[in-house]
Design a protein around this motif. Structure first.
Motif, PDB file in Angstrom:
ATOM      1  N   PRO A  16     -42.318  13.994  21.100  1.00 24.55           N
ATOM      2  CA  PRO A  16     -42.616  14.158  19.676  1.00 24.55           C
ATOM      3  C   PRO A  16     -44.058  13.762  19.348  1.00 24.55           C
ATOM      4  O   PRO A  16     -44.595  12.792  19.894  1.00 24.55           O
ATOM      5  CB  PRO A  16     -41.630  13.199  18.999  1.00 24.55           C
ATOM      6  CG  PRO A  16     -40.540  12.974  19.988  1.00 24.55           C
ATOM      7  CD  PRO A  16     -41.202  13.043  21.334  1.00 24.55           C
ATOM      8  N   PHE A  17     -44.684  14.523  18.473  1.00 20.82           N
ATOM      9  CA  PHE A  17     -45.954  14.101  17.890  1.00 20.82           C
ATOM     10  C   PHE A  17     -45.695  12.876  17.010  1.00 20.82           C
ATOM     11  O   PHE A  17     -44.605  12.724  16.451  1.00 20.82           O
ATOM     12  CB  PHE A  17     -46.547  15.214  17.024  1.00 20.82           C
ATOM     13  CG  PHE A  17     -47.129  16.368  17.796  1.00 20.82           C
ATOM     14  CD1 PHE A  17     -48.492  16.448  18.015  1.00 20.82           C
ATOM     15  CD2 PHE A  17     -46.313  17.379  18.285  1.00 20.82           C
ATOM     16  CE1 PHE A  17     -49.048  17.518  18.701  1.00 20.82           C
ATOM     17  CE2 PHE A  17     -46.848  18.448  18.979  1.00 20.82           C
ATOM     18  CZ  PHE A  17     -48.212  18.525  19.189  1.00 20.82           C
ATOM     19  N   GLU A  18     -46.707  12.038  16.869  1.00 24.01           N
ATOM     20  CA  GLU A  18     -46.590  10.863  16.002  1.00 24.01           C
ATOM     21  C   GLU A  18     -47.664  10.916  14.923  1.00 24.01           C
ATOM     22  O   GLU A  18     -48.845  11.131  15.219  1.00 24.01           O
ATOM     23  CB  GLU A  18     -46.754   9.575  16.816  1.00 24.01           C
ATOM     24  CG  GLU A  18     -45.646   9.337  17.826  1.00 24.01           C
ATOM     25  CD  GLU A  18     -45.858   8.046  18.607  1.00 24.01           C
ATOM     26  OE1 GLU A  18     -46.827   7.301  18.287  1.00 24.01           O
ATOM     27  OE2 GLU A  18     -45.066   7.772  19.525  1.00 24.01           O
ATOM     28  N   LEU A  19     -47.265  10.711  13.675  1.00 24.27           N
ATOM     29  CA  LEU A  19     -48.233  10.648  12.584  1.00 24.27           C
ATOM     30  C   LEU A  19     -48.849   9.258  12.544  1.00 24.27           C
ATOM     31  O   LEU A  19     -48.140   8.257  12.418  1.00 24.27           O
ATOM     32  CB  LEU A  19     -47.563  10.956  11.243  1.00 24.27           C
ATOM     33  CG  LEU A  19     -47.208  12.411  10.955  1.00 24.27           C
ATOM     34  CD1 LEU A  19     -46.640  12.537   9.540  1.00 24.27           C
ATOM     35  CD2 LEU A  19     -48.405  13.334  11.107  1.00 24.27           C
ATOM     36  N   LEU A 347     -47.222  18.854   7.734  1.00 27.00           N
ATOM     37  CA  LEU A 347     -47.671  18.220   8.975  1.00 27.00           C
ATOM     38  C   LEU A 347     -46.589  17.318   9.568  1.00 27.00           C
ATOM     39  O   LEU A 347     -46.459  17.204  10.787  1.00 27.00           O
ATOM     40  CB  LEU A 347     -48.946  17.415   8.720  1.00 27.00           C
ATOM     41  CG  LEU A 347     -49.653  16.836   9.940  1.00 27.00           C
ATOM     42  CD1 LEU A 347     -50.131  17.947  10.874  1.00 27.00           C
ATOM     43  CD2 LEU A 347     -50.828  15.961   9.512  1.00 27.00           C
ATOM     44  N   SER A 348     -45.794  16.713   8.708  1.00 30.40           N
ATOM     45  CA  SER A 348     -44.731  15.820   9.180  1.00 30.40           C
ATOM     46  C   SER A 348     -43.647  16.567   9.954  1.00 30.40           C
ATOM     47  O   SER A 348     -42.860  15.941  10.674  1.00 30.40           O
ATOM     48  CB  SER A 348     -44.100  15.082   7.994  1.00 30.40           C
ATOM     49  OG  SER A 348     -43.574  16.008   7.055  1.00 30.40           O
ATOM     50  N   ALA A 371     -49.123  19.129   2.423  1.00 33.98           N
ATOM     51  CA  ALA A 371     -47.844  19.446   1.788  1.00 33.98           C
ATOM     52  C   ALA A 371     -46.895  18.266   1.894  1.00 33.98           C
ATOM     53  O   ALA A 371     -46.926  17.503   2.864  1.00 33.98           O
ATOM     54  CB  ALA A 371     -47.234  20.678   2.427  1.00 33.98           C
ATOM     55  N   GLU A 372     -46.049  18.121   0.908  1.00 35.13           N
ATOM     56  CA  GLU A 372     -45.030  17.077   0.943  1.00 35.13           C
ATOM     57  C   GLU A 372     -43.965  17.435   1.949  1.00 35.13           C
ATOM     58  O   GLU A 372     -43.609  18.607   2.109  1.00 35.13           O
ATOM     59  CB  GLU A 372     -44.387  16.920  -0.451  1.00 35.13           C
ATOM     60  CG  GLU A 372     -45.357  16.473  -1.535  1.00 35.13           C
ATOM     61  CD  GLU A 372     -45.835  15.042  -1.339  1.00 35.13           C
ATOM     62  OE1 GLU A 372     -45.108  14.268  -0.679  1.00 35.13           O
ATOM     63  OE2 GLU A 372     -46.931  14.705  -1.840  1.00 35.13           O
ATOM     64  N   SER A 373     -43.452  16.435   2.644  1.00 30.14           N
ATOM     65  CA  SER A 373     -42.411  16.689   3.638  1.00 30.14           C
ATOM     66  C   SER A 373     -41.077  16.955   2.966  1.00 30.14           C
ATOM     67  O   SER A 373     -40.867  16.649   1.803  1.00 30.14           O
ATOM     68  CB  SER A 373     -42.292  15.492   4.592  1.00 30.14           C
ATOM     69  OG  SER A 373     -42.005  14.323   3.882  1.00 30.14           O
TER      70      SER A 373
END
Length: 373
Positions: A16-19, A347-348, A371-373
């Motif tokens: 997983p990508f991490e923010l 992005l989330s 954008a809002e998740s």
């Protein structure tokens, strides 16, 4: 401008990508801080995510890397001395822009000879996000643009969904077809109908190609290729062997073969077959095979006896990016460019975007960093 921003950090193969949050830098003289409006999942990013393309620089997993390159943004802040884009148009905060994701040095042999845009150290600023200036790739809320990177204002009539692919997919095929001299009356075979392949149909049509043949394994992609103007399509399930596909191309070209074949698949196995599809004096334009692990077995005598030329093509010249914007601004009504980006994600949700594009459910995913998740 926010004091901090998020980056979707690549942590390893299919991980997983991490923010993560980092401070937004002030631009040095000649540089620009960009607020990223849209970033797409390109096939080369999928190669990295799958572990097919070595970007680790010797690091062990889990990595802490920045990836992503196909994007569009707006000026967040301008460094001292920056008042116009590469074409000389005035720049100010809030202007929408597209820009090269690589940074030619101007002094290496490749840059000096101008035979290829592939600068030897063009990715020297692709640092891990933990290093300053933190925002070094597309999958983040900001991007740090350096003085050596071409930048152009986006025309008002070009929406973000069209501008985003301009700085990779569209510019890359414009440059590739120009270097391969594909033009009026030519027959072109396109191997692969992903984002680059679909854009290539439009570019080839604009360059006057008489016959465009597109090969892919997904029918929906070929349907879109036909909407863009492909004359013929070849579905892998209907022509399951290289021999059957080569024969089909020869049949469609009255036995002569194509003037050019454009490789956009990223598999070494398609190279020999593409070379066989060429007629005498033809050009094989290889863009998709960026992964170091791929291998291909070809018969060199076929190149010599057929007078065929094999081109390795990567990156593009600034004028190709400018031409991409001109095409989108003046000719977009002729092609359904809006259908290339089929899904949008915040992005989330980057992990969903990668998984769904990897599975073939999505033609090309667009990430919206704000954008809002």
């Amino acid at each position: 401008m926010s004091k901090t921003g998020f980056v979707a950090v690549f942590t390893g193969v299919r991980r997983p990508f991490e923010l993560r949050e980092f401070p937004v830098p002030e631009p040095e003289p000649g540089d620009i801080v960009v607020k990223v409006r849209l970033a797409n999942v390109c096939g080369s990013d999928l190669h990295a995510w799958r572990g097919e393309y070595d970007i680790s620089r010797g690091q062990a997993e889990p990595y802490c890397l920045s990836i992503g390159h196909e994007m569009a943004g707006e000026v967040a802040s301008l460094g001292e001395g920056v008042n116009c884009d590469t074409a000389g148009q005035p720049l100010q905060i809030g202007d929408r822009i597209v820009y090269q994701y690589f940074c030619p040095c101007g002094s290496c042999k490749a840059c000096r000879l101008n035979k290829t845009p592939r600068c030897e150290v063009g990715m020297r600023y692709r640092f891990p996000p933990t290093e300053y200036p933190h925002f070094n790739a597309a999958y983040g809320q900001y991007f740090y643009l350096r003085a050596g990177q071409a930048v152009f204002k986006v025309p008002d009539n070009v929406p973000d969904d069209l501008a985003g692919p301009a700085n990779c997919a569209l510019s890359q095929v414009i440059d590739g077809l120009e270097r391969g001299k594909v033009g009026i009356g030519d027959t072109l075979v396109i191997q692969g109908a992903g984002g680059l392949g679909i854009n290539a149909v439009a570019v080839a049509r604009e360059r006057g190609a008489a016959q465009i043949i597109v090969i892919d394994g997904i029918e929906s992609r070929l349907e879109l290729a036909r909407e863009f103007g492909a004359d013929e399509t070849i579905l892998l399930s209907e022509f399951p062997t290289p021999e059957s596909r080569i024969k089909r191309v020869k049949d469609l070209t009255q036995g002569e073969g194509a003037d050019a074949v454009l490789e956009l698949v990223g598999l070494g196995s398609v190279v020999a077959e593409g070379l066989e599809m060429l007629g005498s004096g033809g050009d094989y334009l290889m863009i998709g095979n960026i992964t170091q692990k791929q291998r291909s077995e070809i018969k060199p005598a076929d190149l010599v006896h057929g007078g065929k030329t094999l081109h390795g093509l990567m990156w593009y010249r600034p004028e190709s990016l400018q031409q991409a914007l001109t095409l989108l601004s003046t000719r977009a009504d002729r092609y359904p460019f809006h259908k290339i980006l089929s899904h949008h994600y915040p992005l989330s949700a980057i992990n969903d975007a990668f998984a769904e594009q990897d599975s073939g459910k999505v033609q090309r995913a667009a990430l919206l960093p704000w954008a809002e998740s």
